[in-house]
Design a protein around this motif. Sequence first.
Motif, mmCIF file in Angstrom:
data_model
loop_
_atom_site.group_PDB
_atom_site.id
_atom_site.type_symbol
_atom_site.label_atom_id
_atom_site.label_comp_id
_atom_site.label_asym_id
_atom_site.label_seq_id
_atom_site.Cartn_x
_atom_site.Cartn_y
_atom_site.Cartn_z
ATOM 1 N N ILE A 169 0.885 -1.173 0.000
ATOM 2 C CA ILE A 169 0.000 0.000 0.000
ATOM 3 C C ILE A 169 0.915 1.213 0.000
ATOM 4 N N SER A 170 0.772 2.065 -1.006
ATOM 5 C CA SER A 170 1.684 3.209 -1.108
ATOM 6 C C SER A 170 0.925 4.515 -0.907
ATOM 7 N N VAL A 171 1.564 5.419 -0.192
ATOM 8 C CA VAL A 171 0.995 6.751 0.036
ATOM 9 C C VAL A 171 1.935 7.746 -0.645
ATOM 10 N N HIS A 172 1.426 8.440 -1.667
ATOM 11 C CA HIS A 172 2.242 9.339 -2.493
ATOM 12 C C HIS A 172 1.944 10.803 -2.181
ATOM 13 N N GLY A 173 2.909 11.647 -2.508
ATOM 14 C CA GLY A 173 2.696 13.089 -2.380
ATOM 15 C C GLY A 173 3.240 13.673 -1.091
ATOM 16 N N LEU A 174 4.122 12.936 -0.426
ATOM 17 C CA LEU A 174 4.649 13.405 0.854
ATOM 18 C C LEU A 174 5.743 14.452 0.637
ATOM 19 N N PRO A 175 5.804 15.441 1.502
ATOM 20 C CA PRO A 175 6.820 16.486 1.326
ATOM 21 C C PRO A 175 8.217 15.987 1.696
ATOM 22 N N ALA A 176 9.212 16.753 1.282
ATOM 23 C CA ALA A 176 10.611 16.336 1.496
ATOM 24 C C ALA A 176 10.928 16.124 2.982
ATOM 25 N N GLY A 177 10.321 16.902 3.834
ATOM 26 C CA GLY A 177 10.641 16.802 5.262
ATOM 27 C C GLY A 177 9.892 15.705 5.996
ATOM 28 N N PHE A 178 9.135 14.885 5.302
ATOM 29 C CA PHE A 178 8.325 13.862 5.964
ATOM 30 C C PHE A 178 9.231 12.905 6.728
ATOM 31 N N ARG A 179 8.896 12.697 7.997
ATOM 32 C CA ARG A 179 9.779 11.890 8.840
ATOM 33 C C ARG A 179 9.327 10.445 8.957
ATOM 34 N N GLY A 180 8.180 10.115 8.383
ATOM 35 C CA GLY A 180 7.740 8.734 8.446
ATOM 36 C C GLY A 180 6.999 8.431 9.724
ATOM 37 N N ILE A 181 6.699 7.152 9.943
ATOM 38 C CA ILE A 181 5.941 6.756 11.125
ATOM 39 C C ILE A 181 6.697 5.666 11.875
#
Lengths: 220, 126
Positions: A169-181
């Motif tokens: 399952i992929s989630v697209h469109g995350l900004p460069a600074g996204f730190r994940g979960i």
Amino acid sequence: MSAAPGAEGEGLLFLGKATAVISHSIKNVMATVSETAGLLGDLVALAEREPRRMDLKELGTLGETIVEEIQRGFQVVQLLNKLAHSGDQPVADVDVEEAVAVVSSLGRCLAYCSGITRLPSAGEHPRIHTRPLLLHDLLFRALDAAFRAVGPDGEVKVGVERGADGVSISVHGLPAGFRGIFESPSVELLKQALQARVLLDREAGVLRLVLPERIGEARA
Amino acid sequence: MRVLLVDDEQKFVTFLATRLRLRGIDADCVFSGEAAVERVSSSGYDVVVLDVKMPGLGGIELRRRLESLRGGMKFIFLTGHGSEGDFQVGSAEASFYLPKPLKIEDLIAVLHQAVAGRARPSEDGR
């Protein structure tokens, strides 16, 4: 086969949070129905005093609004029902597209929700043998983190595809600074219980949850 | 009395504003915190009735922005949650706090209390 006690606790916490989010949505529906019915009553009372002010079209529109809101409320209740039943069996066959749809609907109830669009799938609905409640929990965490990163004016795209190592399952469109979960111990518990991998491609702005076709009995 | 209603539930807030106007209260509505900032920049209001949770600019932060734009306004928070925690936040942050769905008579009573500058209701008086 039961998940680690900690993971089961995470599932309960998720159901609690989901129920709170959904109850907020139901209250909004009830508030709109209440004001619409109230306005109908006001206009009827006004027309009783001044019959020429009766606007049948306006009354009809308000009646339609009540029907629409009841339908919206019904959809929210259906969502609650689906989530509640995700805990019926600790392990079951899960339609991944359906799970994504349910969690996306839950995400749309959040005040800080971003736009969500589904990437076209290959047509099949991949099914996996997994822990439904915990899968919904992990998915919700991914979407929640994505919404917070993207913001209400942004948009995330969600895709489901079958690969050599399971279903992703992929989630697209995350900004460069996204730190994940990844850094939360509770996410680690969920990953272990689901035998999932969580991958982040920072350059592409894509978070990917990779789930096995069938969780192994030994790791339950 | 001039009242601005702010809520992202568009039909709810539109109909509520209409019902207030039918009762002689000069009520406007907007559907976002950002629109409320714009409106208050150009018009004065006695009371702002705002939803706690909205996309973008939420109620708590919105109240701070509006106060810095134009002092002297009273604030009433609305929320769909209605939990004890919300009540604590709402009553701490605003003149008054009302859970949804609401009775228009209750809102009107609270509007008058807010304009009159009366103390916020006790917890028992919710």
